[in-house]
Design a protein around this motif. Structure first.
Motif, mmCIF file in Angstrom:
data_model
loop_
_atom_site.group_PDB
_atom_site.id
_atom_site.type_symbol
_atom_site.label_atom_id
_atom_site.label_comp_id
_atom_site.label_asym_id
_atom_site.label_seq_id
_atom_site.Cartn_x
_atom_site.Cartn_y
_atom_site.Cartn_z
ATOM 1 N N LYS A 97 2.384 2.289 9.899
ATOM 2 C CA LYS A 97 3.038 1.076 10.387
ATOM 3 C C LYS A 97 2.890 -0.095 9.416
ATOM 4 C CE LYS A 97 1.937 2.321 15.158
ATOM 5 N NZ LYS A 97 1.095 1.967 16.302
ATOM 6 N N VAL A 98 1.923 -0.021 8.514
ATOM 7 C CA VAL A 98 1.635 -1.127 7.595
ATOM 8 C C VAL A 98 2.812 -1.299 6.645
ATOM 9 C CG1 VAL A 98 0.076 -1.940 5.780
ATOM 10 C CG2 VAL A 98 -0.848 -0.760 7.791
ATOM 11 N N LYS A 99 3.348 -2.517 6.585
ATOM 12 C CA LYS A 99 4.544 -2.768 5.778
ATOM 13 C C LYS A 99 4.371 -3.886 4.750
ATOM 14 C CE LYS A 99 7.067 0.143 8.138
ATOM 15 N NZ LYS A 99 6.403 1.410 8.066
ATOM 16 N N ILE A 100 3.475 -4.836 4.998
ATOM 17 C CA ILE A 100 3.282 -5.924 4.033
ATOM 18 C C ILE A 100 2.716 -5.322 2.751
ATOM 19 C CG2 ILE A 100 2.084 -8.089 3.537
ATOM 20 C CD1 ILE A 100 2.043 -8.633 6.564
ATOM 21 N N GLU A 101 3.400 -5.580 1.640
ATOM 22 C CA GLU A 101 3.077 -4.931 0.367
ATOM 23 C C GLU A 101 1.604 -5.043 -0.020
ATOM 24 O OE1 GLU A 101 4.089 -2.355 -2.314
ATOM 25 O OE2 GLU A 101 5.762 -3.309 -1.292
ATOM 26 N N SER A 102 1.011 -6.194 0.175
ATOM 27 C CA SER A 102 -0.385 -6.364 -0.229
ATOM 28 C C SER A 102 -1.360 -5.655 0.723
ATOM 29 C CB SER A 102 -0.740 -7.846 -0.370
ATOM 30 O OG SER A 102 -0.472 -8.538 0.818
ATOM 31 N N ALA A 103 -0.870 -5.123 1.826
ATOM 32 C CA ALA A 103 -1.686 -4.289 2.711
ATOM 33 C C ALA A 103 -1.407 -2.804 2.470
ATOM 34 C CB ALA A 103 -1.435 -4.636 4.167
ATOM 35 N N VAL A 104 -0.206 -2.481 1.998
ATOM 36 C CA VAL A 104 0.156 -1.085 1.731
ATOM 37 C C VAL A 104 -0.715 -0.511 0.610
ATOM 38 C CG1 VAL A 104 2.002 0.402 0.823
ATOM 39 C CG2 VAL A 104 2.512 -1.270 2.610
ATOM 40 N N ARG A 105 -0.942 -1.302 -0.454
ATOM 41 C CA ARG A 105 -1.722 -0.817 -1.590
ATOM 42 C C ARG A 105 -3.124 -0.362 -1.162
ATOM 43 N NH1 ARG A 105 -5.691 -1.432 -4.242
ATOM 44 N NH2 ARG A 105 -6.222 -3.376 -3.238
ATOM 45 N N PRO A 106 -3.899 -1.176 -0.410
ATOM 46 C CA PRO A 106 -5.224 -0.703 -0.011
ATOM 47 C C PRO A 106 -5.177 0.517 0.909
ATOM 48 C CG PRO A 106 -4.920 -3.016 0.619
ATOM 49 C CD PRO A 106 -3.686 -2.579 -0.068
ATOM 50 N N VAL A 107 -4.165 0.602 1.761
ATOM 51 C CA VAL A 107 -4.044 1.777 2.637
ATOM 52 C C VAL A 107 -3.830 3.031 1.791
ATOM 53 C CG1 VAL A 107 -2.569 2.889 4.376
ATOM 54 C CG2 VAL A 107 -3.296 0.513 4.688
ATOM 55 N N ALA A 108 -2.951 2.947 0.805
ATOM 56 C CA ALA A 108 -2.707 4.089 -0.089
ATOM 57 C C ALA A 108 -3.972 4.446 -0.869
ATOM 58 C CB ALA A 108 -1.556 3.782 -1.036
ATOM 59 N N LYS A 109 -4.704 3.438 -1.284
ATOM 60 C CA LYS A 109 -5.946 3.670 -2.036
ATOM 61 C C LYS A 109 -6.983 4.364 -1.154
ATOM 62 C CE LYS A 109 -8.579 3.222 -5.676
ATOM 63 N NZ LYS A 109 -8.361 4.076 -6.824
ATOM 64 N N ILE A 110 -7.074 3.980 0.106
ATOM 65 C CA ILE A 110 -8.002 4.629 1.028
ATOM 66 C C ILE A 110 -7.628 6.103 1.198
ATOM 67 C CG2 ILE A 110 -8.827 4.707 3.432
ATOM 68 C CD1 ILE A 110 -8.504 1.552 3.362
ATOM 69 N N ASP A 123 6.237 8.970 2.532
ATOM 70 C CA ASP A 123 7.024 7.766 2.847
ATOM 71 C C ASP A 123 6.906 6.737 1.738
ATOM 72 O OD1 ASP A 123 7.924 8.783 5.246
ATOM 73 O OD2 ASP A 123 6.525 7.621 6.492
ATOM 74 N N TYR A 124 5.692 6.520 1.230
ATOM 75 C CA TYR A 124 5.509 5.573 0.128
ATOM 76 C C TYR A 124 6.282 6.019 -1.110
ATOM 77 C CZ TYR A 124 1.595 3.495 2.771
ATOM 78 O OH TYR A 124 0.814 2.883 3.716
ATOM 79 N N MET A 125 6.335 7.316 -1.322
ATOM 80 C CA MET A 125 7.026 7.832 -2.510
ATOM 81 C C MET A 125 8.536 7.602 -2.434
ATOM 82 S SD MET A 125 4.734 8.909 -4.569
ATOM 83 C CE MET A 125 5.882 9.580 -5.752
ATOM 84 N N ILE A 126 9.113 7.731 -1.255
ATOM 85 C CA ILE A 126 10.576 7.644 -1.162
ATOM 86 C C ILE A 126 11.081 6.260 -0.769
ATOM 87 C CG2 ILE A 126 10.853 10.110 -0.712
ATOM 88 C CD1 ILE A 126 11.246 9.461 2.259
ATOM 89 N N ASN A 127 10.184 5.400 -0.286
ATOM 90 C CA ASN A 127 10.613 4.063 0.118
ATOM 91 C C ASN A 127 10.379 3.049 -0.986
ATOM 92 O OD1 ASN A 127 11.619 4.686 2.716
ATOM 93 N ND2 ASN A 127 9.518 4.863 3.463
ATOM 94 N N ASP A 128 10.889 1.866 -0.765
ATOM 95 C CA ASP A 128 10.820 0.809 -1.767
ATOM 96 C C ASP A 128 9.479 0.076 -1.670
ATOM 97 O OD1 ASP A 128 11.593 -0.906 -3.788
ATOM 98 O OD2 ASP A 128 12.634 -2.272 -2.418
#
Length: 190
Positions: A80-93, A127-132
């Motif tokens: 559900k996380v969409k704000i770009e500066s929150a997406v990066r840490p989620v992906a890193k986790i 989803d991260y790979m195919i989305n903007d």
């Protein structure tokens, strides 16, 4: 500390290592605050959400095992996380989790990360790979998918297809990571 008190505290978090470390240590010293931190992290339209994500990432980076009691909540809501500066840490986790899960040494992540958790992580990373989204979450996702793909035979072909399809449209940083991942997949196929 209530959720709203923690919310106010997160106003003081910035990108400095010092602030993130202070609040990550606060979470580790007071584990009862972690559910409140996650509650704020998953307020996906809130400008404080990324600050909670930074603290959670820092906490997990310091000791990935601290996520274990929250694996269900984290994996259930991370998409559900969409704000770009929150997406990066989620992906890193996600990358921290797969690194621990595929480690040669025994650890608590290996015994607690369920197939459901893995499927949710894989789905979110695809989803991260195919989305903007920016390059960093894509790069972390590539690594996560590659590592899970070593034990799940359907992941690598999908990842290769996406990397090849998007290669010409992406940045130099994306291309560098994609080349690296594609080489690793090719070596595994030999």
């Amino acid at each position: 500390m209530t959720t709203e008190q923690l919310y106010k505290e997160l106003n003081y978090v910035n990108h400095s290592r010092e602030k993130r470390l202070f609040y990550a240590n606060l979470m580790q010293d007071n584990p009862e605050l972690v559910p409140r931190l996650l509650d704020i992290l998953f307020r996906v339209d809130d400008k404080i959400s990324p600050r909670a994500a930074w603290v959670f990432e820092f906490m997990c980076n310091h000791n990935i095992e601290t996520i274990v009691p929250y694996l269900d909540v984290f994996t259930e809501h991370m998409h559900k996380v969409k704000i770009e500066s929150a997406v990066r840490p989620v992906a890193k986790i996600c990358e921290f989790l797969v690194t621990a899960y595929t480690s040669k040494t025994d650890n608590i992540i290996k015994t607690n990360l369920t197939q459901t958790h893995i499927e949710r992580i894989i789905e979110t990373c695809f989803d991260y790979m195919i989305n903007d989204v920016k390059v960093a979450p894509k790069a972390y996702s590539m690594t996560t998918l590659f590592m899970f793909g070593n034990s799940m035979d359907w992941v690598h072909p999908e990842l290769v297809r996406i990397l090849q399809d998007d290669f010409s449209k992406q940045s130099a940083a994306y291309k560098a990571r994609a080349r690296h991942i594609l080489k690793k997949i090719k070596r595994k196929q030999k």
